[in-house]
Enzyme design. Structure first.
Site, PDB file in Angstrom:
ATOM      1  CG  LEU A 143      -1.957  -1.113   1.308  1.00 45.25           C
ATOM      2  CD1 LEU A 143      -2.739  -1.001   2.608  1.00 45.25           C
ATOM      3  CD2 LEU A 143      -2.890  -1.094   0.111  1.00 45.25           C
ATOM      4  N   GLY A 187       8.038   3.772   2.854  1.00 47.41           N
ATOM      5  CA  GLY A 187       8.803   4.890   3.388  1.00 47.41           C
ATOM      6  C   GLY A 187      10.257   4.501   3.569  1.00 47.41           C
ATOM      7  CB  ALA A 188      13.101   6.384   4.967  1.00 45.14           C
ATOM      8  CG  PHE A 189      13.465   4.241   8.747  1.00 49.39           C
ATOM      9  CD1 PHE A 189      14.758   3.775   8.886  1.00 49.39           C
ATOM     10  CD2 PHE A 189      13.266   5.609   8.664  1.00 49.39           C
ATOM     11  CE1 PHE A 189      15.829   4.644   8.953  1.00 49.39           C
ATOM     12  CE2 PHE A 189      14.316   6.496   8.723  1.00 49.39           C
ATOM     13  CZ  PHE A 189      15.613   6.011   8.866  1.00 49.39           C
ATOM     14  CG  ASP A 220       4.596  15.123  11.525  1.00 45.41           C
ATOM     15  OD1 ASP A 220       4.737  16.258  11.019  1.00 45.41           O
ATOM     16  OD2 ASP A 220       4.902  14.080  10.934  1.00 45.41           O
ATOM     17  CE  LYS A 248       3.460  15.007   7.537  1.00 48.94           C
ATOM     18  NZ  LYS A 248       4.880  15.074   7.101  1.00 48.94           N
ATOM     19  CG  ASN A 275       0.968  12.384   9.199  1.00 50.77           C
ATOM     20  OD1 ASN A 275       1.352  11.538   8.385  1.00 50.77           O
ATOM     21  ND2 ASN A 275       1.798  13.096   9.922  1.00 50.77           N
ATOM     22  CG  ASP A 302       3.214   9.056  10.969  1.00 52.82           C
ATOM     23  OD1 ASP A 302       3.832   8.647  11.965  1.00 52.82           O
ATOM     24  OD2 ASP A 302       3.762   9.372   9.910  1.00 52.82           O
ATOM     25  CB  THR A 309       5.830  18.753   8.336  1.00 46.89           C
ATOM     26  OG1 THR A 309       5.722  17.336   8.530  1.00 46.89           O
ATOM     27  CG2 THR A 309       6.015  19.048   6.856  1.00 46.89           C
TER      28      THR A 309
END
Length: 437
Positions: A15, A18-20, A131, A133, A136, A149, A172
Site C-alpha cells: 500500500l 517509506g524510508a524505514f 506532526d 498535516k 497524516n 502516524d 514538518t
C-alpha cells in the site's frame, strides 16, 4: 502464493513505502477482517534514535480508542522486523483530496470538527501528536477522517516537575509552530492547535499560509505570523484562523475556545458527522456522535499490555538501542487494592532503610533510597476494573542504584501482590521466530 504471517494474516499488496517501513494490505484469517500491516525493518533503524520513537508510538497508540484515530490492534515482532497491525483506512490521504481543489467552508468545517474531536481526545489523555498535516489525515470508505502516524508524538510530562515544556525539535517545516523555532520549550497542546490552524487554512484556501522556496525565509514568516487570507474566506473563518495562528501560545485559542467559536458553531445547524461536547473541566473531550466515551481512569488491557508485565517473556532485546537508551522503569500488575499495595511498599522500604513519602495523590509516593542515592516516583494506575499497574521510575539520583535496590530489596517483599498474566504462546515462523505481543 499468498504469504501468511504467523498463521494469522494473509499478506497482500503493497500500500505504501517509506524510508524505514512498508505498509501492506492483509486479511485476518480467523474473522476475515481487512487490516493494514506496517512492517518496520529493525536493521535500518540501527544507529538512529528512531527505535525509541517506535516504542513510544506503541505505548501511545495502545491507549487511544477514538473513531477519528487509526486503531492499533496488535504488534508483532521478530528478530529483524516489527509489525504494526492497524485499522485499514481505504479512502486514502486527505491531502490527495484537497490537492484537487480547495474545500467549501461547510466541508472543511466537517473535517475540522472531526480533527478537533480526535486531538481533544488525545490531549485529554496526555498525548500530543506534533506532526499534524493533511498527509497524516486519512479518510475511510464513508469519507470520515482518521488521524494517523503518531511516530513523533509525545506524552505529557510529570505534572510534579517544574519543567512541563517539551524541548524536541520536530514536525514538518510548513506546519511547525513558532515557539518550536524559538527553541525555548513549548506546550504540546498549543503546538497541535497551531498545526490544526494550518490544516484549516489549507482546506479552505487550497494552499499553505506560510510558504517560501527558501526554508529560512519561510521560518521567518512563521515566526512573525505573516500570512494573508484569500478574499473568498468568510469573516468568521478569518477571525478563527487569526486565533489559531497566533504566534503567542499563551493567547492562542484552546480547544474550549475553538468549540465555542461562531464559525465552528454553525456545524450544530447542519447535518454533520461529528458532535462536540464541552465538559466542566479544563481537559475537554469531544466524542464522535454515536460513539461511547472511554473513562480516563480505566482503559482496556490488550495483549501488548499484558506481555510487558509477564515475567516469563522479556522483550527488551527486541527494542535495544545503544545509541538512544530509554529511562528504565520497574512495574508490575496487581489485583490488590491500591492502599494495600502502598502499605506493603512502605513496610518493605522501611525494612531496607529507605523512606517513603506520601503526598496529596493517594495513588503515588516518593521512595528515597538508603543514603539518598536516589529518589523514585511510584505510581498506581487502574488498567481495568480488576487490575492496577504499579510503576516506579527514577526521579533523581542514580538510576542503576535504584534498579538494583528495587530488584533485590523491594520486589521480594511484594511477591504476594503480583498478578501474573496467563502464559502466552510463542509462534515460530520458518527461519524467523516471531513473537505475538
Amino acid at each position: 502464493m499468498v504469504e501468511v504471517l504467523l498463521g494469522k494474516y494473509e499478506v497482500g499488496r503493497l500500500l505504501g513505502c517509506g524510508a524505514f517501513a512498508k505498509v501492506y494490505y492483509a486479511r485476518n484469517i480467523k474473522d476475515g477482517q481487512s487490516v493494514a500491516i506496517k512492517v518496520i525493518n529493525k536493521k535500518k533503524l540501527s544507529g538512529t534514535t528512531l527505535m525509541s520513537n517506535i516504542k513510544r508510538e506503541i505505548t501511545i497508540m495502545r491507549r487511544l480508542h477514538h473513531p477519528s484515530i487509526v486503531r492499533l490492534f496488535e504488534v508483532l515482532a521478530s528478530k529483524s522486523k516489527i509489525y504494526f497491525i492497524l485499522e485499514l483506512v481505504k479512502g486514502g490521504e486527505l491531502f490527495a483530496k484537497v490537492a484537487k481543489g480547495r474545500f467549501s467552508e461547510d466541508l472543511a468545517r466537517n473535517y475540522f470538527g472531526q480533527l478537533l474531536s480526535a486531538i481533544a481526545y488525545c490531549h485529554s489523555r496526555g498525548v500530543y501528536h506534533r506532526d499534524l498535516k493533511p498527509e497524516n489525515l486519512l479518510l475511510d470508505e464513508n469519507g470520515n477522517l482518521k488521524v494517523s502516524d503518531f511516530g513523533l508524538s509525545a506524552l505529557k510530562l510529570d505534572d510534579n516537575t517544574n519543567n512541563h515544556l517539551l524541548q524536541t525539535l520536530c514536525g514538518t517545516p510548513a506546519y511547525v509552530a513558532p515557539e518550536i523555532l524559538a527553541k525555548k520549550g513549548y506546550d504540546g497542546a498549543k503546538v497541535d492547535i497551531w498545526s490544526c490552524g494550518i490544516i484549516l487554512y489549507v482546506l479552505t484556501a487550497g494552499y499553505l499560509p506560510f510558504n517560501d522556496p527558501n526554508l529560512m525565509a519561510m521560518y521567518k514568516k512563521i515566526y512573525k505570523g505573516e500570512y494573508r487570507c484569500p478574499k473568498w474566506m468568510s469573516s468568521d473563518l478569518k477571525r478563527l484562523l487569526s486565533r489559531l495562528l497566533d504566534t503567542n501560545p499563551a493567547t492562542r485559542f484552546s480547544v474550549d475556545q475553538i468549540i465555542r467559536d461562531p464559525w465552528l458553531a454553525k456545524a450544530k445547524d447542519q447535518d454533520s458527522t461529528f458532535h462536540l461536547t464541552v465538559s466542566d473541566e479544563t481537559s475537554h473531550q469531544l466524542d464522535t456522535a454515536g460513539s461511547s466515551s472511554t473513562s480516563s481512569s480505566s482503559c482496556s488491557l490488550n495483549a501488548f499490555d499484558l506481555i510487558s508485565f509477564s515475567s516469563g517473556l522479556d522483550l527488551s532485546g527486541l527494542f535495544h538501542d545503544p545509541f538512544n537508551p530509554i529511562v528504565h522503569s520497574e512495574r508490575f500488575l496487581s489485583a490488590e487494592p491500591a492502599s494495600k499495595i502502598l502499605d506493603q511498599i512502605e513496610r518493605a522500604a522501611s525494612s531496607e532503610n529507605a523512606k517513603v513519602k506520601r503526598n496529596k495523590d493517594a495513588h503515588a509516593v516518593d521512595l528515597e533510597g538508603p543514603k539518598a542515592h536516589f529518589v523514585a516516583r511510584l505510581e498506581i494506575t487502574p488498567l481495568t476494573d480488576q487490575l492496577l499497574v504499579v510503576e516506579a521510575k527514577t526521579k533523581a539520583g542514580d538510576s542503576a542504584s535504584f534498579t538494583l535496590f528495587w530488584t533485590n530489596k523491594i520486589r521480594p517483599h511484594l511477591s504476594g501482590l503480583l498478578y501474573e498474566p496467563p502464559p502466552l504462546t510463542i509462534t515460530h515462523a520458518a527461519a524467523d521466530a516471531s513473537i505475538v505481543l
